[in-house]
Design an enzyme around this catalytic site. Sequence first.
Site, PDB file in Angstrom:
ATOM      1  N   ASN A  13       0.943  -1.175   0.138  1.00 26.60           N
ATOM      2  CA  ASN A  13       0.065   0.260  -0.194  1.00 26.60           C
ATOM      3  C   ASN A  13       0.939   1.219  -0.010  1.00 26.60           C
ATOM      4  O   ASN A  13       1.484   1.700   1.095  1.00 26.60           O
ATOM      5  CB  ASN A  13      -0.851  -0.064   1.269  1.00 26.60           C
ATOM      6  CG  ASN A  13      -1.720   1.320   1.357  1.00 26.60           C
ATOM      7  OD1 ASN A  13      -1.690   1.865   0.318  1.00 26.60           O
ATOM      8  ND2 ASN A  13      -2.304   1.431   2.596  1.00 26.60           N
ATOM      9  N   LYS A  15       0.215   4.189  -0.236  1.00 29.78           N
ATOM     10  CA  LYS A  15      -0.413   5.363   0.318  1.00 29.78           C
ATOM     11  C   LYS A  15      -0.341   6.569  -0.584  1.00 29.78           C
ATOM     12  O   LYS A  15      -0.534   6.513  -1.701  1.00 29.78           O
ATOM     13  CB  LYS A  15      -0.344   5.857   1.773  1.00 29.78           C
ATOM     14  CG  LYS A  15      -0.160   4.314   2.527  1.00 29.78           C
ATOM     15  CD  LYS A  15       0.034   4.635   4.078  1.00 29.78           C
ATOM     16  CE  LYS A  15      -0.286   3.113   4.852  1.00 29.78           C
ATOM     17  NZ  LYS A  15      -0.112   3.353   5.933  1.00 29.78           N
ATOM     18  N   HIS A 106      -9.582   1.495   4.941  1.00 27.66           N
ATOM     19  CA  HIS A 106      -8.285   1.547   5.540  1.00 27.66           C
ATOM     20  C   HIS A 106      -8.635   2.415   6.758  1.00 27.66           C
ATOM     21  O   HIS A 106      -9.247   3.189   6.691  1.00 27.66           O
ATOM     22  CB  HIS A 106      -7.254   2.073   4.785  1.00 27.66           C
ATOM     23  CG  HIS A 106      -5.880   1.812   5.259  1.00 27.66           C
ATOM     24  ND1 HIS A 106      -5.371   2.770   6.183  1.00 27.66           N
ATOM     25  CD2 HIS A 106      -4.888   1.069   5.054  1.00 27.66           C
ATOM     26  CE1 HIS A 106      -4.107   2.636   6.842  1.00 27.66           C
ATOM     27  NE2 HIS A 106      -3.833   1.359   5.899  1.00 27.66           N
ATOM     28  N   GLU A 108      -6.738   4.810   7.992  1.00 25.38           N
ATOM     29  CA  GLU A 108      -6.437   6.092   7.676  1.00 25.38           C
ATOM     30  C   GLU A 108      -7.923   6.785   6.961  1.00 25.38           C
ATOM     31  O   GLU A 108      -8.124   8.008   7.122  1.00 25.38           O
ATOM     32  CB  GLU A 108      -5.502   6.144   6.773  1.00 25.38           C
ATOM     33  CG  GLU A 108      -4.191   6.094   7.487  1.00 25.38           C
ATOM     34  CD  GLU A 108      -3.011   5.592   6.663  1.00 25.38           C
ATOM     35  OE1 GLU A 108      -2.913   5.553   5.381  1.00 25.38           O
ATOM     36  OE2 GLU A 108      -1.962   4.887   7.252  1.00 25.38           O
ATOM     37  N   GLU A 179      -5.432  -4.852  10.488  1.00 29.38           N
ATOM     38  CA  GLU A 179      -4.436  -4.130  10.826  1.00 29.38           C
ATOM     39  C   GLU A 179      -4.774  -3.098  11.960  1.00 29.38           C
ATOM     40  O   GLU A 179      -5.406  -2.222  12.083  1.00 29.38           O
ATOM     41  CB  GLU A 179      -4.208  -3.030   9.585  1.00 29.38           C
ATOM     42  CG  GLU A 179      -3.972  -3.527   8.269  1.00 29.38           C
ATOM     43  CD  GLU A 179      -3.657  -2.494   7.310  1.00 29.38           C
ATOM     44  OE1 GLU A 179      -2.553  -2.681   6.846  1.00 29.38           O
ATOM     45  OE2 GLU A 179      -4.257  -1.645   7.088  1.00 29.38           O
ATOM     46  N   GLY A 185       2.323   2.412  10.614  1.00 26.63           N
ATOM     47  CA  GLY A 185       3.294   3.474  10.514  1.00 26.63           C
ATOM     48  C   GLY A 185       3.765   3.682  11.739  1.00 26.63           C
ATOM     49  O   GLY A 185       4.673   4.741  12.006  1.00 26.63           O
ATOM     50  N   SER A 223       3.509  -2.283  10.315  1.00 31.23           N
ATOM     51  CA  SER A 223       4.701  -2.001  10.509  1.00 31.23           C
ATOM     52  C   SER A 223       5.452  -3.538  10.167  1.00 31.23           C
ATOM     53  O   SER A 223       6.186  -4.193  10.650  1.00 31.23           O
ATOM     54  CB  SER A 223       5.148  -1.677  12.079  1.00 31.23           C
ATOM     55  OG  SER A 223       4.633  -0.457  12.273  1.00 31.23           O
TER      56      SER A 223
HETATM   57  P1  PGA Z   1       2.744   0.296   7.558  1.00 28.88           P
HETATM   58  O1  PGA Z   1       1.409   0.500   7.189  1.00 28.88           O
HETATM   59  O2  PGA Z   1       3.365  -0.984   6.952  1.00 28.88           O
HETATM   60  O3  PGA Z   1       3.533   1.412   7.080  1.00 28.88           O
HETATM   61  O4  PGA Z   1       2.754   0.223   9.061  1.00 28.88           O
HETATM   62  C1  PGA Z   1       0.310  -0.486   6.808  1.00 28.88           C
HETATM   63  C2  PGA Z   1      -0.844  -0.109   6.194  1.00 28.88           C
HETATM   64  O5  PGA Z   1      -1.344   1.104   6.204  1.00 28.88           O
HETATM   65  O6  PGA Z   1      -1.464  -0.823   5.315  1.00 28.88           O
END
Ligand code: PGA
Length: 272
Positions: A13, A15, A106, A108, A179, A185, A223
Site C-alpha cells: 500500500n 498510500k 483502511h 486512515e 491492521e 506506521g 509495521s
Molecule cells: P505500515 O502501513 O506498514 O507502514 O505500518 C500498513 C498499512 O497502513 O497498510
Amino acid sequence: MLHAKPKRWVIGNWKMNPAIAESTRIIVQLNELLQTDKTLKSSDQIIIAPTFLQLLSVKAGLQGLSSNVQVSAQDVSRYQGQGAYTGDVSAQLIADADVKYCLIGHSERRALYAENNKILRDKVCAAIQAGLIVVFCVGETLEERESGRAEQVVLSQIEEVFECVDLTAWQHKIIVAYEPVWAIGTGKNASPEDAEAMHAAIRQGLVNKDSSLSQISILYGGSVKPDNAPLLATCPNINGVLVGGASLDAVSFFKIAQAFLTDGQSSDVPVI
Ligand code: PGA
C-alpha cells in the site's frame, strides 16, 4: 467451492507516495528482483496499490516487464457508475481500466475522512457489483485494545460487510486485512502471537456465519518489515500481509514477498 488452504497475498500500500520518478524506479527494481530470483512460486499473489494518478503507469510498468504483479486501487467511490462526483473514482471506472482489486476501510480512511459503516457498506457494495476483489481492512485502536474490546470491535467491523455482501461474494471477492491501528506506521507491530490470536478469532467469526468461509484469506498489516515477516509467515491463520512503508523499498518488499510466497509457503489451491 471448497479450498485446500487460503490463498496467500503480499500487498504493498503506497498510500500518498511516491513521486513518478521514484515510482518508476521501484517498479523497475522490483521487476529485476522478480526476474532474477526464482524462489517465488508465483508473482500473481503480489499486488501494488499506488495512487490513482499512478495506477495505470505502474500497471503498464509491471506488465511491460512481464511480471504477473497486479495493481489495486487504494479506495473507491461510494457512488456507482459515472456522474457528478468531483474527485471520486467509481468501482466501474476502476474495473474499466482492467484493475481488479481495491482496498476499502483502511484505518486512515476511517479516521481522517470519517468513513463510517454506512459509507464503507456503500463502497463494498459498489466494488462487488463492479466485479472488483475487495481487500477489506479492519482493526482496533490502542484504547480499544487496552480496554479489552479489540476482538469485539474487529468482528463488528466485519459484520458490517455481511449487511451488503452475500455469501458467494464473501467466498470469491473478499480478502480481510487485519491492521491494528496502533501498529500502522508506528514501527510497533503486533506480536505474531497477538496477530495470530486475532486472525483465528476472525476466522472463527467467519465460520460462525457460514462454514464455507473457513478458507478466506486474512492478511496482517502494521509495521511489517523484512525482519518480522518470516515469523508472521509461520502463523497458520496469517495468509499474507498488507505492507505500507516497507513497500516503498523494492528490496524490502521483495524480501517480505519471499517470506510468504516461496515454495513451501504458497497455497495449493487459490481461494479466489
Ligand atoms: P505500515 O502501513 O506498514 O507502514 O505500518 C500498513 C498499512 O497502513 O497498510
